[in-house]
Scaffold this active site. Structure first.
Site, PDB file in Angstrom:
ATOM      1  N   LYS A  80     -14.466  -6.906  14.883  1.00 29.71           N
ATOM      2  CA  LYS A  80     -15.887  -7.283  14.758  1.00 29.71           C
ATOM      3  C   LYS A  80     -16.775  -6.635  15.820  1.00 29.71           C
ATOM      4  O   LYS A  80     -17.955  -6.395  15.563  1.00 29.71           O
ATOM      5  CB  LYS A  80     -16.026  -8.809  14.846  1.00 29.71           C
ATOM      6  CG  LYS A  80     -15.491  -9.547  13.643  1.00 29.71           C
ATOM      7  CD  LYS A  80     -15.804 -11.036  13.755  1.00 29.71           C
ATOM      8  CE  LYS A  80     -15.127 -11.818  12.652  1.00 29.71           C
ATOM      9  NZ  LYS A  80     -15.535 -13.233  12.640  1.00 29.71           N
ATOM     10  N   ASP A 117     -21.200 -15.226  10.265  1.00 31.82           N
ATOM     11  CA  ASP A 117     -20.475 -16.412  10.737  1.00 31.82           C
ATOM     12  C   ASP A 117     -21.469 -17.523  11.093  1.00 31.82           C
ATOM     13  O   ASP A 117     -21.317 -18.671  10.676  1.00 31.82           O
ATOM     14  CB  ASP A 117     -19.666 -16.073  11.994  1.00 31.82           C
ATOM     15  CG  ASP A 117     -18.396 -15.294  11.689  1.00 31.82           C
ATOM     16  OD1 ASP A 117     -17.839 -15.447  10.592  1.00 31.82           O
ATOM     17  OD2 ASP A 117     -17.962 -14.524  12.569  1.00 31.82           O
ATOM     18  N   GLY A 141     -17.929 -22.244  23.743  1.00 36.24           N
ATOM     19  CA  GLY A 141     -17.154 -21.090  23.273  1.00 36.24           C
ATOM     20  C   GLY A 141     -18.105 -19.975  22.883  1.00 36.24           C
ATOM     21  O   GLY A 141     -18.850 -20.111  21.919  1.00 36.24           O
TER      22      GLY A 141
END
Lengths: 286, 286
Positions: A80, A117, A141
């Site tokens: 990615k 996403d 995160g």
């Protein structure tokens, strides 16, 4: 149909390919979501998993995107970030996330990258009745998916965004890109305390393994908060169970997956689909 | 199955890929033969058409064959000759033909090439009751498919083989390779007269277009001869019609296609299939 009644892929030399590029491939879900939908809609296209190791990606991708029958690719781990260098153009969301999970081959052969996403996550939150605009969100995160969710929450208009990740360099760089694109956004970096946030997200892999610690202090989550999860291996992770026990509304990891696919399909130029329709047709082997 | 009852490709991240590489792809038939058979047998594999232009092949093929989920490729126009340079090992049949239409990725990553155009042709001839061993054959057209048929006829034991092609350099080179591998084979080059041959093959493209001339003087074909055709666009080409009118037994172009696939499947390590079974399951859109 075969005489045995088994399904048959209607693939021919006129079928459009969408490569699903990552490594390893065994846990890929997209082929089992897109392909049944293409079949149901009579669209002559197929998502094909391709297990590309990190060291082969740079050599494979350019000639692969020159196939005469390819429309683009879904890009997943570990490519990615690496794919960004190969693209001619990326959206602000992909630029902020520093990563791209969708590539479209333009009619002139140029490569356009986007990142869904986070879009999937945000669409799911809004569909479940939790407003995003003007609210406060915590993303714990700041790896690929966390960065993407942060970028999409900013795009959707959160007023305040807290980021937390043990990789402080990555977290700080993400905050810098967000600040550059969204100068009025209030950014907080390095504090995983969920208290006071309307939207709370676990974007770490914690929850994939039995016995993982909680990604944050769940007892500090406001019961009125909306809690989101990115782990897909288990629907109700220990984190979501604890949040639900506090009375929080929540979104499971696969909701993000199904919600992002209509955005991908639109990006690739296909007709509108809903997450519910896709979920109903999917043939996922978990 | 979808709720609409349409077929669904059961492709997942565990599916094995066989790339079908050529350009253009629109006339590809293999996906519609292999994939229904894989589905009927419950084999988790899929043939995927990839439109690779000549100038991209050398860059694409090496990283493509390093995909973690690829077993090999079917190679078609315009890459059957170019692929030879990329392979670690080829069979004598491929070496004689100077071309390869199947590549298998060995467990150690090395690439093994073979050539089944001719094998399919010969299997069909034998299945129809025409012995090959010790007989005399004429192959008109020494391009890719003609060379492959000549190599397979030699391998199957013809005693005498006549070749004819306006490209005398190519024809002579083919005769040289045949002579090297089959020193006892009687070779005749440059004579398209079918008289006296037991097996007569049109391996030219003549018959694809309406009004094409005959590839040879049909009136000179022995009525007891067996006549084969490689053109697939029409089953009963003008050439086959004329041969049939003389009383000759014959084989249509697609017989070669269906007969070669069991050989391919064996090469890729799949269970035995018959041409009849494959033809019964095929979902060809002509």
């Amino acid at each position: 149909m075969t005489p045995q009644g088994l399904p048959v892929p209607p693939i021919s030399g006129r079928t459009t390919l969408i490569a699903h590029i990552g490594f390893p491939t065994e846990s890929f879900k997209a082929p089992m979501i897109y392909n049944p939908w293409f079949a149901a809609r009579g669209i002559d296209a197929v998502v094909v998993p391709m297990g590309v190791r990190a060291e082969d990606f740079a050599a494979l991708a350019p000639p692969l995107f020159r196939l005469s029958n390819i429309r683009g690719a879904l890009i997943t781990m570990p490519h990615k970030v690496a794919v960004m260098e190969l693209l001619d153009q990326v959206t602000p969301t992909a630029a902020i996330a520093g990563a791209c999970n969708a590539v479209r081959v333009q009619p002139d052969g140029r490569l356009m990258g986007d990142q869904f996403d986070g879009e999937g996550f945000v669409r799911g939150v809004i569909r479940k009745g939790q407003p995003v605009e003007g609210r406060s969100a915590l993303v714990v995160g700041c790896g690929g998916v966390g960065s993407a969710i942060a970028a999409s929450l900013a795009r959707a208009g959160v007023a305040r965004l807290a980021l937390c990740d043990p990789n402080t360099a990555g977290m700080t760089a993400l905050a810098g890109r967000l600040a550059q694109h969204y100068p009025r956004l209030v950014l907080v970096a390095g504090n995983a305390d969920p208290a006071g946030h309307d939207i709370v997200v676990n974007a770490t892999p914690l929850g994939m393994q039995a016995g993982d610690p909680m990604p944050m202090d769940v007892s500090r989550i406001d019961p009125s908060a909306f809690v989101g999860e990115v782990v897909m291996k288990t629907e109700m992770t220990a984190f979501l169970q604890a949040a639900a026990a506090r009375g929080c509304r929540y979104q499971v990891g696969t909701d993000m997956l199904f919600e992002m696919i209509p955005a991908y399909l639109e990006f690739f130029g296909y007709p509108a689909a809903t997450a519910g329709e896709l979920r109903g047709l999917a043939q996922i082997r978990w």
